[in-house]
Design a protein around this motif. Sequence first.
Motif, PDB file in Angstrom:
ATOM      1  N   ARG A  75      46.835  23.130  32.298  1.00 58.69           N
ATOM      2  CA  ARG A  75      46.152  21.833  32.165  1.00 58.69           C
ATOM      3  C   ARG A  75      44.795  22.002  31.480  1.00 58.69           C
ATOM      4  NH1 ARG A  75      51.222  21.570  33.849  1.00 58.69           N
ATOM      5  NH2 ARG A  75      51.829  19.434  34.352  1.00 58.69           N
ATOM      6  N   LEU A  76      44.070  23.057  31.827  1.00 62.45           N
ATOM      7  CA  LEU A  76      42.802  23.332  31.147  1.00 62.45           C
ATOM      8  C   LEU A  76      43.052  23.690  29.679  1.00 62.45           C
ATOM      9  CD1 LEU A  76      40.964  25.448  33.880  1.00 62.45           C
ATOM     10  CD2 LEU A  76      40.402  23.110  33.176  1.00 62.45           C
ATOM     11  N   HIS A  77      44.095  24.428  29.441  1.00 69.14           N
ATOM     12  CA  HIS A  77      44.466  24.855  28.088  1.00 69.14           C
ATOM     13  C   HIS A  77      44.722  23.649  27.186  1.00 69.14           C
ATOM     14  CE1 HIS A  77      46.377  27.292  24.987  1.00 69.14           C
ATOM     15  NE2 HIS A  77      47.500  26.602  25.099  1.00 69.14           N
ATOM     16  N   ARG A  78      45.433  22.663  27.702  1.00 69.40           N
ATOM     17  CA  ARG A  78      45.716  21.457  26.914  1.00 69.40           C
ATOM     18  C   ARG A  78      44.433  20.690  26.607  1.00 69.40           C
ATOM     19  NH1 ARG A  78      50.849  19.398  30.566  1.00 69.40           N
ATOM     20  NH2 ARG A  78      52.466  20.791  29.683  1.00 69.40           N
ATOM     21  N   ALA A  79      43.561  20.579  27.600  1.00 67.96           N
ATOM     22  CA  ALA A  79      42.294  19.873  27.391  1.00 67.96           C
ATOM     23  C   ALA A  79      41.388  20.641  26.434  1.00 67.96           C
ATOM     24  CB  ALA A  79      41.585  19.651  28.725  1.00 67.96           C
ATOM     25  N   LEU A  80      41.466  21.978  26.485  1.00 73.71           N
ATOM     26  CA  LEU A  80      40.654  22.793  25.580  1.00 73.71           C
ATOM     27  C   LEU A  80      41.042  22.535  24.134  1.00 73.71           C
ATOM     28  CD1 LEU A  80      38.475  25.017  25.429  1.00 73.71           C
ATOM     29  CD2 LEU A  80      40.327  26.703  25.425  1.00 73.71           C
ATOM     30  N   ARG A  81      42.309  22.290  23.887  1.00 74.74           N
ATOM     31  CA  ARG A  81      42.761  21.999  22.519  1.00 74.74           C
ATOM     32  C   ARG A  81      42.107  20.708  22.007  1.00 74.74           C
ATOM     33  NH1 ARG A  81      44.036  23.748  17.605  1.00 74.74           N
ATOM     34  NH2 ARG A  81      45.684  22.559  16.604  1.00 74.74           N
ATOM     35  N   TRP A  82      42.057  19.699  22.862  1.00 74.43           N
ATOM     36  CA  TRP A  82      41.416  18.451  22.459  1.00 74.43           C
ATOM     37  C   TRP A  82      39.935  18.668  22.143  1.00 74.43           C
ATOM     38  CZ3 TRP A  82      37.896  15.677  25.853  1.00 74.43           C
ATOM     39  CH2 TRP A  82      37.336  14.558  25.227  1.00 74.43           C
ATOM     40  N   LEU A  83      39.229  19.378  23.024  1.00 76.65           N
ATOM     41  CA  LEU A  83      37.800  19.618  22.805  1.00 76.65           C
ATOM     42  C   LEU A  83      37.568  20.468  21.562  1.00 76.65           C
ATOM     43  CD1 LEU A  83      36.691  20.126  26.491  1.00 76.65           C
ATOM     44  CD2 LEU A  83      35.794  18.408  24.918  1.00 76.65           C
ATOM     45  N   GLN A  84      38.439  21.440  21.332  1.00 76.46           N
ATOM     46  CA  GLN A  84      38.330  22.274  20.133  1.00 76.46           C
ATOM     47  C   GLN A  84      38.458  21.418  18.875  1.00 76.46           C
ATOM     48  OE1 GLN A  84      41.505  25.203  19.694  1.00 76.46           O
ATOM     49  NE2 GLN A  84      41.251  25.067  17.473  1.00 76.46           N
ATOM     50  N   LEU A  85      39.477  20.567  18.835  1.00 76.69           N
ATOM     51  CA  LEU A  85      39.689  19.707  17.670  1.00 76.69           C
ATOM     52  C   LEU A  85      38.533  18.725  17.486  1.00 76.69           C
ATOM     53  CD1 LEU A  85      43.502  18.906  18.075  1.00 76.69           C
ATOM     54  CD2 LEU A  85      42.453  20.455  16.400  1.00 76.69           C
ATOM     55  N   PHE A  86      38.048  18.180  18.586  1.00 75.33           N
ATOM     56  CA  PHE A  86      36.946  17.214  18.535  1.00 75.33           C
ATOM     57  C   PHE A  86      35.672  17.876  18.006  1.00 75.33           C
ATOM     58  CE2 PHE A  86      33.846  14.513  21.215  1.00 75.33           C
ATOM     59  CZ  PHE A  86      33.657  13.618  20.169  1.00 75.33           C
ATOM     60  N   LEU A  87      35.331  19.037  18.539  1.00 72.50           N
ATOM     61  CA  LEU A  87      34.120  19.735  18.110  1.00 72.50           C
ATOM     62  C   LEU A  87      34.237  20.201  16.663  1.00 72.50           C
ATOM     63  CD1 LEU A  87      33.340  21.789  21.350  1.00 72.50           C
ATOM     64  CD2 LEU A  87      32.124  19.769  20.509  1.00 72.50           C
ATOM     65  N   GLU A  88      35.429  20.629  16.269  1.00 68.80           N
ATOM     66  CA  GLU A  88      35.634  21.012  14.869  1.00 68.80           C
ATOM     67  C   GLU A  88      35.455  19.807  13.952  1.00 68.80           C
ATOM     68  OE1 GLU A  88      39.476  22.856  14.799  1.00 68.80           O
ATOM     69  OE2 GLU A  88      38.654  24.857  15.164  1.00 68.80           O
ATOM     70  N   GLY A  89      35.972  18.662  14.409  1.00 72.55           N
ATOM     71  CA  GLY A  89      35.813  17.441  13.631  1.00 72.55           C
ATOM     72  C   GLY A  89      34.348  17.054  13.484  1.00 72.55           C
ATOM     73  N   LEU A  90      33.584  17.149  14.578  1.00 71.14           N
ATOM     74  CA  LEU A  90      32.152  16.852  14.515  1.00 71.14           C
ATOM     75  C   LEU A  90      31.423  17.793  13.560  1.00 71.14           C
ATOM     76  CD1 LEU A  90      31.168  16.223  18.257  1.00 71.14           C
ATOM     77  CD2 LEU A  90      31.226  14.529  16.422  1.00 71.14           C
ATOM     78  N   ARG A  91      31.806  19.059  13.598  1.00 72.50           N
ATOM     79  CA  ARG A  91      31.119  20.056  12.774  1.00 72.50           C
ATOM     80  C   ARG A  91      31.331  19.804  11.283  1.00 72.50           C
ATOM     81  NH1 ARG A  91      31.876  24.971  10.191  1.00 72.50           N
ATOM     82  NH2 ARG A  91      34.110  24.921  10.542  1.00 72.50           N
ATOM     83  N   THR A  92      32.539  19.443  10.905  1.00 74.97           N
ATOM     84  CA  THR A  92      32.874  19.376   9.480  1.00 74.97           C
ATOM     85  C   THR A  92      32.747  17.969   8.896  1.00 74.97           C
ATOM     86  OG1 THR A  92      35.222  19.066  10.019  1.00 74.97           O
ATOM     87  CG2 THR A  92      34.457  21.326   9.675  1.00 74.97           C
ATOM     88  N   ALA A  93      32.567  16.957   9.733  1.00 73.82           N
ATOM     89  CA  ALA A  93      32.537  15.573   9.240  1.00 73.82           C
ATOM     90  C   ALA A  93      31.232  15.261   8.505  1.00 73.82           C
ATOM     91  CB  ALA A  93      32.713  14.601  10.407  1.00 73.82           C
ATOM     92  N   ARG A  94      31.275  14.229   7.695  1.00 72.55           N
ATOM     93  CA  ARG A  94      30.069  13.725   7.050  1.00 72.55           C
ATOM     94  C   ARG A  94      29.138  13.122   8.104  1.00 72.55           C
ATOM     95  NH1 ARG A  94      33.849  10.768   4.605  1.00 72.55           N
ATOM     96  NH2 ARG A  94      32.764   8.878   5.328  1.00 72.55           N
ATOM     97  N   GLN A  95      27.867  13.009   7.760  1.00 79.13           N
ATOM     98  CA  GLN A  95      26.871  12.494   8.701  1.00 79.13           C
ATOM     99  C   GLN A  95      27.227  11.086   9.170  1.00 79.13           C
ATOM    100  OE1 GLN A  95      22.885  12.570   7.192  1.00 79.13           O
ATOM    101  NE2 GLN A  95      21.950  12.007   9.133  1.00 79.13           N
ATOM    102  N   ASP A  96      27.808  10.275   8.283  1.00 76.29           N
ATOM    103  CA  ASP A  96      28.115   8.896   8.639  1.00 76.29           C
ATOM    104  C   ASP A  96      29.549   8.713   9.155  1.00 76.29           C
ATOM    105  OD1 ASP A  96      29.439   9.403   6.298  1.00 76.29           O
ATOM    106  OD2 ASP A  96      28.836   7.550   5.282  1.00 76.29           O
ATOM    107  N   ALA A  97      30.222   9.814   9.457  1.00 77.45           N
ATOM    108  CA  ALA A  97      31.607   9.731   9.928  1.00 77.45           C
ATOM    109  C   ALA A  97      31.675   9.043  11.284  1.00 77.45           C
ATOM    110  CB  ALA A  97      32.217  11.126  10.018  1.00 77.45           C
ATOM    111  N   SER A  98      32.794   8.416  11.560  1.00 71.77           N
ATOM    112  CA  SER A  98      33.008   7.730  12.831  1.00 71.77           C
ATOM    113  C   SER A  98      33.422   8.729  13.908  1.00 71.77           C
ATOM    114  CB  SER A  98      34.100   6.670  12.672  1.00 71.77           C
ATOM    115  OG  SER A  98      34.562   6.230  13.933  1.00 71.77           O
ATOM    116  N   THR A  99      32.558   8.900  14.919  1.00 71.58           N
ATOM    117  CA  THR A  99      32.920   9.799  16.017  1.00 71.58           C
ATOM    118  C   THR A  99      34.101   9.241  16.800  1.00 71.58           C
ATOM    119  OG1 THR A  99      31.225   8.740  17.384  1.00 71.58           O
ATOM    120  CG2 THR A  99      30.624  10.786  16.285  1.00 71.58           C
ATOM    121  N   SER A 100      34.223   7.927  16.851  1.00 70.99           N
ATOM    122  CA  SER A 100      35.364   7.309  17.517  1.00 70.99           C
ATOM    123  C   SER A 100      36.669   7.740  16.861  1.00 70.99           C
ATOM    124  CB  SER A 100      35.235   5.783  17.471  1.00 70.99           C
ATOM    125  OG  SER A 100      36.423   5.172  17.928  1.00 70.99           O
ATOM    126  N   ALA A 101      36.693   7.729  15.525  1.00 73.36           N
ATOM    127  CA  ALA A 101      37.903   8.133  14.801  1.00 73.36           C
ATOM    128  C   ALA A 101      38.185   9.623  14.989  1.00 73.36           C
ATOM    129  CB  ALA A 101      37.753   7.807  13.317  1.00 73.36           C
TER     130      ALA A 101
END
Length: 214
Positions: A110-136
């Motif tokens: 269960r932690l492993h599955r949640a870690l995948r979501w957080l990994q993808l989310f943090l990677e998205g934040l890191r690589t996105a443009r400054q004006d990117a939608s965090t919701s998306a």
Amino acid sequence: MAAAPGAFSLREVLAGFQECVTEQREVLLGPYLCGWRGLVRFLNGLGAIFSFISKDAVAKIQIMENYCGGERREEYRTLQAMVRYELSGGLVDLQRRSAHPDSGCRTVLRLHRALRWLQLFLEGLRTARQDASTSAICTDSYNASLAAYHPWVVRKAAVVAFCTLPSRDAFLEVMNVGGPEEAVEMLGDALPHIRNVYGITQELYEQHHLLDLP
């Protein structure tokens, strides 16, 4: 500037997951749980909308800390030792939840599955443009990971809640490592370690047919 006591710090997460993997590519559960405690502080810092994930993670971390500090603690020093011990002892419910609903194997999954979501989310934040939608970014990360394991009503509520998320720069400020540029740099250091831990766990669970534990 140091983070306030109890506040999230990306450095804590980095240290935990950095220390997780041994030269033999075993995952040490102590540092793994330390990294997760840091991620829970991150979730809590984002507000009540993430409580449906953070509360479950806290419960799972507590279960694993009890195993790691219990009478059989040596069997729970590493993820690999835990899997060997629980499978050889018949301590995992492979078909349906019955005698061992809180086995270490199921709890870490269960932690492993949640870690995948957080990994993808943090990677998205890191690589996105400054004006990117965090919701998306958050919604896409959730749909590619945790959503598959949540009932429809939870998925619907989560996506609606994600619409209230702050800007990308506000998220990066929550990292407590300086400005957005410093946060992006440290995410670049932290994420490879999180990916490595996730990959080793995924491979181990796949090898032992544990990825779909009830």
